[in-house]
Design an enzyme around this catalytic site. Structure first.
Site, PDB file in Angstrom:
ATOM      1  N   ASN A  46     -14.576-140.356  34.116  1.00 55.62           N
ATOM      2  CA  ASN A  46     -14.350-141.074  35.369  1.00 55.62           C
ATOM      3  C   ASN A  46     -15.405-142.155  35.627  1.00 55.62           C
ATOM      4  OD1 ASN A  46     -12.103-140.756  36.943  1.00 55.62           O
ATOM      5  ND2 ASN A  46     -12.923-139.125  38.206  1.00 55.62           N
ATOM      6  N   CYS A  47     -16.606-141.927  35.147  1.00 59.76           N
ATOM      7  CA  CYS A  47     -17.716-142.838  35.462  1.00 59.76           C
ATOM      8  C   CYS A  47     -17.454-144.284  35.033  1.00 59.76           C
ATOM      9  CB  CYS A  47     -19.019-142.321  34.874  1.00 59.76           C
ATOM     10  SG  CYS A  47     -19.527-140.739  35.614  1.00 59.76           S
ATOM     11  N   PRO A  48     -16.945-144.540  33.821  1.00 61.55           N
ATOM     12  CA  PRO A  48     -16.691-145.935  33.456  1.00 61.55           C
ATOM     13  C   PRO A  48     -15.692-146.630  34.382  1.00 61.55           C
ATOM     14  CG  PRO A  48     -16.666-144.569  31.498  1.00 61.55           C
ATOM     15  CD  PRO A  48     -16.709-143.642  32.687  1.00 61.55           C
ATOM     16  N   GLU A  50     -15.492-146.228  37.556  1.00 66.80           N
ATOM     17  CA  GLU A  50     -16.243-146.616  38.754  1.00 66.80           C
ATOM     18  C   GLU A  50     -17.184-147.788  38.467  1.00 66.80           C
ATOM     19  OE1 GLU A  50     -16.556-142.966  41.734  1.00 66.80           O
ATOM     20  OE2 GLU A  50     -17.921-142.796  40.022  1.00 66.80           O
ATOM     21  N   VAL A  51     -17.814-147.786  37.296  1.00 68.46           N
ATOM     22  CA  VAL A  51     -18.674-148.906  36.929  1.00 68.46           C
ATOM     23  C   VAL A  51     -17.839-150.185  36.861  1.00 68.46           C
ATOM     24  CG1 VAL A  51     -20.170-149.900  35.157  1.00 68.46           C
ATOM     25  CG2 VAL A  51     -20.331-147.455  35.685  1.00 68.46           C
TER      26      VAL A  51
END
Length: 187
Positions: A46-48, A50-51
């Site tokens: 999920n983090c990419p 959001e970035v």
């Protein structure tokens, strides 16, 4: 205890920013608005997303005189490789901050002791280093940075207009309220 209206704790750490390793500290954040976005770790799922969302809206944050900081419990070395290998993360023009000592995640109340990772936390900090908004939630739920941008603009508006408040769903240019006895029970 809430972190609202408290000062960002003293810290120094390393970040990967625009092809270089740079130092980020509570002092370097002063003088402009800061948006600190905690994520569990680099090279996750999920983090990419959001970035990438933050990168696609970065120009709007800059127009609002705000810097975005993405923080994970990884090192700045990991962030360099993450930036170079992920098409989504490669769009980032803001600092990717390492917190391998977990000092920041603990200070901001987003550390998961059992995992050594961070919860998804978002903090808006004024130019004097005071936390004005915070949002913390489960790691399975990614954020929408446009809502963060809306909250940033609301925090900036009330800072520039003492005595005014931004009602629900307020957006830049919309009407605000002036709290008074005359409004009680009439809204």
């Amino acid at each position: 205890m809430s972190l609202i209206n408290t000062q960002v704790p003293e810290f120094k750490t390393q970040a990967f920013h625009n092809g270089k390793f740079v130092e980020v500290s509570n002092e370097s954040m002063k003088g402009k608005w800061s948006v600190v976005i905690f994520m569990p770790a680099a090279f996750t799922f999920n983090c990419p997303t959001e970035v990438e969302d933050a990168a696609q809206n970065y120009a709007e944050f800059q127009k609002a005189n705000a810097e975005v900081y993405i923080v994970t419990t990884d090192t700045h070395f990991s962030h360099k490789v993450w930036h170079e290998t992920s098409p989504a993360v490669g769009q980032a023009k803001f600092p990717l901050v390492g917190d391998p000592t977990h000092k920041l995640t603990r200070a901001f109340g987003v550390h998961i002791e059992e995992e050594g990772l961070a919860l998804r936390g978002t903090f808006i900090i004024n130019p004097e280093g005071s936390i004005k908004t915070l949002e913390i939630h489960d790691n399975a739920i990614a954020r929408d940075v446009k809502e963060t941008l809306r909250k940033l603009k609301a925090a900036q508006f009330v800072a520039a207009n003492p005595g005014q408040v931004c009602p629900a769903k307020w957006n830049e240019g919309a009407k605000t309220l002036t709290p008074s006895l005359d409004l009680v029970g009439k809204i």
